[in-house]
Design a protein around this motif. Structure first.
Motif, PDB file in Angstrom:
ATOM      1  N   ALA A 197     130.893  28.396 -83.787  1.00 51.62           N
ATOM      2  CA  ALA A 197     130.281  29.303 -82.930  1.00 51.62           C
ATOM      3  C   ALA A 197     130.165  30.446 -83.976  1.00 51.62           C
ATOM      4  CB  ALA A 197     131.310  29.657 -81.927  1.00 51.62           C
ATOM      5  N   LEU A 198     129.167  31.111 -83.938  1.00 45.82           N
ATOM      6  CA  LEU A 198     128.723  32.460 -84.909  1.00 45.82           C
ATOM      7  C   LEU A 198     128.102  33.264 -84.171  1.00 45.82           C
ATOM      8  CD1 LEU A 198     127.567  31.657 -88.346  1.00 45.82           C
ATOM      9  CD2 LEU A 198     126.395  33.201 -86.789  1.00 45.82           C
ATOM     10  N   SER A 199     128.253  34.804 -84.127  1.00 43.86           N
ATOM     11  CA  SER A 199     127.652  35.555 -83.759  1.00 43.86           C
ATOM     12  C   SER A 199     127.002  36.627 -84.996  1.00 43.86           C
ATOM     13  CB  SER A 199     127.888  36.310 -82.546  1.00 43.86           C
ATOM     14  OG  SER A 199     129.011  36.619 -82.916  1.00 43.86           O
ATOM     15  N   HIS A 200     125.995  37.477 -84.913  1.00 48.96           N
ATOM     16  CA  HIS A 200     125.622  38.307 -86.232  1.00 48.96           C
ATOM     17  C   HIS A 200     124.483  39.119 -85.670  1.00 48.96           C
ATOM     18  CE1 HIS A 200     124.493  39.606 -90.393  1.00 48.96           C
ATOM     19  NE2 HIS A 200     125.606  38.594 -90.713  1.00 48.96           N
ATOM     20  N   ILE A 201     124.757  40.603 -85.992  1.00 44.28           N
ATOM     21  CA  ILE A 201     124.139  41.689 -85.753  1.00 44.28           C
ATOM     22  C   ILE A 201     122.764  41.538 -86.517  1.00 44.28           C
ATOM     23  CG2 ILE A 201     125.831  43.461 -85.380  1.00 44.28           C
ATOM     24  CD1 ILE A 201     125.488  44.683 -88.121  1.00 44.28           C
ATOM     25  N   CYS A 202     121.637  41.826 -85.578  1.00 40.62           N
ATOM     26  CA  CYS A 202     120.184  41.950 -86.094  1.00 40.62           C
ATOM     27  C   CYS A 202     119.591  42.880 -85.788  1.00 40.62           C
ATOM     28  CB  CYS A 202     119.665  40.577 -85.686  1.00 40.62           C
ATOM     29  SG  CYS A 202     119.531  40.322 -84.000  1.00 40.62           S
ATOM     30  N   ASN A 203     118.306  43.147 -86.231  1.00 42.21           N
ATOM     31  CA  ASN A 203     117.441  44.158 -85.712  1.00 42.21           C
ATOM     32  C   ASN A 203     115.951  43.699 -85.718  1.00 42.21           C
ATOM     33  OD1 ASN A 203     116.675  44.414 -88.199  1.00 42.21           O
ATOM     34  ND2 ASN A 203     117.244  46.977 -88.166  1.00 42.21           N
ATOM     35  N   GLU A 204     115.797  42.433 -86.006  1.00 42.61           N
ATOM     36  CA  GLU A 204     114.432  42.174 -86.003  1.00 42.61           C
ATOM     37  C   GLU A 204     113.568  41.677 -84.604  1.00 42.61           C
ATOM     38  OE1 GLU A 204     114.131  38.035 -87.731  1.00 42.61           O
ATOM     39  OE2 GLU A 204     115.938  37.683 -87.021  1.00 42.61           O
ATOM     40  N   ASP A 205     114.401  41.585 -83.406  1.00 46.07           N
ATOM     41  CA  ASP A 205     113.894  41.249 -82.534  1.00 46.07           C
ATOM     42  C   ASP A 205     114.070  42.484 -81.362  1.00 46.07           C
ATOM     43  OD1 ASP A 205     112.211  39.487 -80.836  1.00 46.07           O
ATOM     44  OD2 ASP A 205     114.269  38.520 -80.158  1.00 46.07           O
ATOM     45  N   SER A 206     114.020  43.615 -81.852  1.00 47.73           N
ATOM     46  CA  SER A 206     114.195  44.925 -81.045  1.00 47.73           C
ATOM     47  C   SER A 206     113.169  45.888 -81.383  1.00 47.73           C
ATOM     48  CB  SER A 206     115.321  45.506 -81.407  1.00 47.73           C
ATOM     49  OG  SER A 206     115.608  45.937 -82.574  1.00 47.73           O
ATOM     50  N   ASP A 207     113.029  46.969 -80.432  1.00 49.80           N
ATOM     51  CA  ASP A 207     111.910  47.758 -80.563  1.00 49.80           C
ATOM     52  C   ASP A 207     112.225  48.751 -81.770  1.00 49.80           C
ATOM     53  OD1 ASP A 207     113.486  50.073 -79.686  1.00 49.80           O
ATOM     54  OD2 ASP A 207     113.607  49.510 -77.628  1.00 49.80           O
ATOM     55  N   ASN A 208     111.248  49.548 -82.316  1.00 46.13           N
ATOM     56  CA  ASN A 208     111.449  50.231 -83.411  1.00 46.13           C
ATOM     57  C   ASN A 208     112.624  51.164 -83.584  1.00 46.13           C
ATOM     58  OD1 ASN A 208     109.301  48.742 -84.576  1.00 46.13           O
ATOM     59  ND2 ASN A 208     107.800  50.305 -84.140  1.00 46.13           N
ATOM     60  N   GLU A 209     112.853  51.839 -82.369  1.00 45.96           N
ATOM     61  CA  GLU A 209     113.972  52.859 -82.244  1.00 45.96           C
ATOM     62  C   GLU A 209     115.160  52.248 -82.312  1.00 45.96           C
ATOM     63  OE1 GLU A 209     115.728  56.342 -79.287  1.00 45.96           O
ATOM     64  OE2 GLU A 209     113.627  55.125 -78.562  1.00 45.96           O
ATOM     65  N   GLY A 210     115.191  51.195 -81.594  1.00 51.05           N
ATOM     66  CA  GLY A 210     116.667  50.459 -81.688  1.00 51.05           C
ATOM     67  C   GLY A 210     116.998  49.866 -83.052  1.00 51.05           C
ATOM     68  N   ALA A 211     115.921  49.387 -83.563  1.00 49.67           N
ATOM     69  CA  ALA A 211     116.058  48.862 -85.018  1.00 49.67           C
ATOM     70  C   ALA A 211     116.646  49.636 -85.812  1.00 49.67           C
ATOM     71  CB  ALA A 211     114.681  48.329 -85.435  1.00 49.67           C
ATOM     72  N   ALA A 212     115.761  50.926 -85.955  1.00 46.55           N
ATOM     73  CA  ALA A 212     116.263  52.089 -86.746  1.00 46.55           C
ATOM     74  C   ALA A 212     117.833  52.535 -86.697  1.00 46.55           C
ATOM     75  CB  ALA A 212     115.142  53.194 -86.750  1.00 46.55           C
ATOM     76  N   GLN A 213     118.074  52.537 -85.383  1.00 50.47           N
ATOM     77  CA  GLN A 213     119.399  53.006 -85.040  1.00 50.47           C
ATOM     78  C   GLN A 213     120.439  52.114 -85.630  1.00 50.47           C
ATOM     79  OE1 GLN A 213     119.355  53.276 -80.606  1.00 50.47           O
ATOM     80  NE2 GLN A 213     118.728  55.314 -80.407  1.00 50.47           N
ATOM     81  N   ILE A 214     120.315  50.728 -85.078  1.00 53.03           N
ATOM     82  CA  ILE A 214     121.451  49.994 -85.636  1.00 53.03           C
ATOM     83  C   ILE A 214     121.420  49.780 -87.263  1.00 53.03           C
ATOM     84  CG2 ILE A 214     120.012  47.741 -85.706  1.00 53.03           C
ATOM     85  CD1 ILE A 214     122.832  46.596 -84.310  1.00 53.03           C
ATOM     86  N   ARG A 267     122.755  43.115 -71.391  1.00 49.06           N
ATOM     87  CA  ARG A 267     121.578  42.501 -71.562  1.00 49.06           C
ATOM     88  C   ARG A 267     120.460  43.406 -72.463  1.00 49.06           C
ATOM     89  NH1 ARG A 267     120.815  37.848 -68.960  1.00 49.06           N
ATOM     90  NH2 ARG A 267     121.760  37.541 -67.094  1.00 49.06           N
ATOM     91  N   GLU A 268     120.716  44.789 -72.144  1.00 43.94           N
ATOM     92  CA  GLU A 268     119.815  45.807 -72.829  1.00 43.94           C
ATOM     93  C   GLU A 268     120.183  45.693 -74.269  1.00 43.94           C
ATOM     94  OE1 GLU A 268     118.722  50.513 -72.856  1.00 43.94           O
ATOM     95  OE2 GLU A 268     119.985  49.491 -71.320  1.00 43.94           O
ATOM     96  N   ALA A 269     121.535  45.500 -74.642  1.00 46.77           N
ATOM     97  CA  ALA A 269     121.954  45.264 -76.137  1.00 46.77           C
ATOM     98  C   ALA A 269     121.699  44.040 -76.680  1.00 46.77           C
ATOM     99  CB  ALA A 269     123.750  45.699 -76.043  1.00 46.77           C
ATOM    100  N   GLY A 270     121.516  43.132 -75.971  1.00 43.57           N
ATOM    101  CA  GLY A 270     121.253  41.608 -76.388  1.00 43.57           C
ATOM    102  C   GLY A 270     120.249  41.548 -77.455  1.00 43.57           C
ATOM    103  N   PRO A 271     119.363  42.109 -77.690  1.00 46.20           N
ATOM    104  CA  PRO A 271     118.524  41.934 -79.065  1.00 46.20           C
ATOM    105  C   PRO A 271     119.170  41.932 -80.399  1.00 46.20           C
ATOM    106  CG  PRO A 271     117.318  42.780 -77.207  1.00 46.20           C
ATOM    107  CD  PRO A 271     118.547  43.032 -77.015  1.00 46.20           C
ATOM    108  N   PHE A 272     120.022  42.881 -80.285  1.00 38.63           N
ATOM    109  CA  PHE A 272     120.967  43.285 -81.605  1.00 38.63           C
ATOM    110  C   PHE A 272     121.916  42.249 -82.150  1.00 38.63           C
ATOM    111  CE2 PHE A 272     119.220  47.022 -79.073  1.00 38.63           C
ATOM    112  CZ  PHE A 272     118.378  47.570 -80.186  1.00 38.63           C
TER     113      PHE A 272
END
Length: 283
Positions: A197-214, A267-272
């Motif tokens: 079981a694995l989880s890992h942060i990402c930003n490729e599937d989020s809006d531009n603002e969220g991607a920049a924030q993370i 759910r809102e945090a999900g794409p990250f």
């Protein structure tokens, strides 16, 4: 800045309280008490940088719990939690204890940080769980030291399926470490029917603002003991080479076998964050 909070436990000998630690920061995100002022300051700044970090941490913790319960339902009673961190909400052994027979579960926590090891040992001792759960103070980047440790050998039977947990930890492994080779090393030790079981942060599937924030938050982690690395779905898919992905495959946290405890903020945090579970197939 004071480095010892009013509610923090006594720091084990050798613990660095001058520099924030990812394990203790994560504990702060989840509302735990095994963190110090330097960690809480970082967490507070992280929330300002990326307001969804706390619900993301909680969504990740809920994913961990669902995986553990699913593994138990599938007949897997052995767990190896790599990069387990400090004891906090939703520990693996507590989930096992509440979901399995008292004599069934076996849990090995692995973390290199002295505070994580010391407080894991403390809570397992207090809960009289040391006959079926234990802590290995070792670096997960050195699988040999993990497998040769007395606690691992005493508690885990590697001829039988094990659920290996690399939850929210590989994004702190990078630099000179060949992560692909590291994941394969663990794979090669486990019997058919074992899970990863694995989880890992990402930003490729989020809006531009969220991607920049993370992305900025990951950059901020370079000032801690544990620099962070953003990776992609393709990286996660590659790590599951040699495994059969379980349904629903590689998804965001709230989409892996969801239950009614998932909040709207989670759910809102999900794409990250990407997550998945795979099974070692029969040879």
């Amino acid at each position: 800045m004071s480095t010892t909070g009013e509610n923090a436990p006594a720091a084990p000998e050798g613990v660095n309280l001058e520099e924030a630690s990812s394990a203790r920061i994560y504990d702060a995100y989840l509302g735990g008490t095994t963190n110090w002022a330097v960690d809480r300051y970082f967490a507070d700044q992280a929330v300002k940088q990326f307001p969804l970090i706390k619900p993301l941490a909680m969504a990740n913790r809920r994913f961990l719990g669902r995986v553990v319960r699913a593994a138990l339902d599938n007949g897997i009673t052995q767990f190896l939690d790599l990069g387990s961190g400090v004891p906090t909400v939703g520990n693996v052994h507590e989930t096992v204890a509440s979901h399995a027979r008292a004599d069934e579960g076996r849990v090995v926590y692995v973390d290199y940080e002295p505070v994580a090891a010391a407080h894991s040992d403390h809570i397992l001792t207090e809960q009289d769980a040391l006959d079926w759960a234990g802590i290995v103070q070792a670096d997960l980047r050195d699988p040999v030291s993990v497998f040769e440790h007395e606690t691992t050998q005493r508690l885990l039977d590697l001829s039988k399926p094990v659920c290996v947990l690399l939850v929210s930890v590989l994004h702190f492994v990078g630099g000179e470490t060949d992560v692909d080779a590291l994941v394969r090393q663990y794979h090669d030790e486990f019997a058919p029917g074992s899970w990863l079981a694995l989880s890992h942060i990402c930003n490729e599937d989020s809006d531009n603002e969220g991607a920049a924030q993370i992305a900025r938050l990951a950059e901020q982690y370079k000032n801690t003991q544990n620099p962070a690395f953003l990776r992609t779905r393709a990286d996660v898919e590659r790590w599951f080479g040699g495994y059969s992905l379980l349904e629903p495959g590689i998804v965001h946290l709230a989409d892996w076998r969801p239950d009614d405890e998932i909040t709207e903020a989670e759910r809102e945090a999900g794409p990250f964050m990407w997550c998945a579970v795979g099974e070692v197939p029969a040879t």
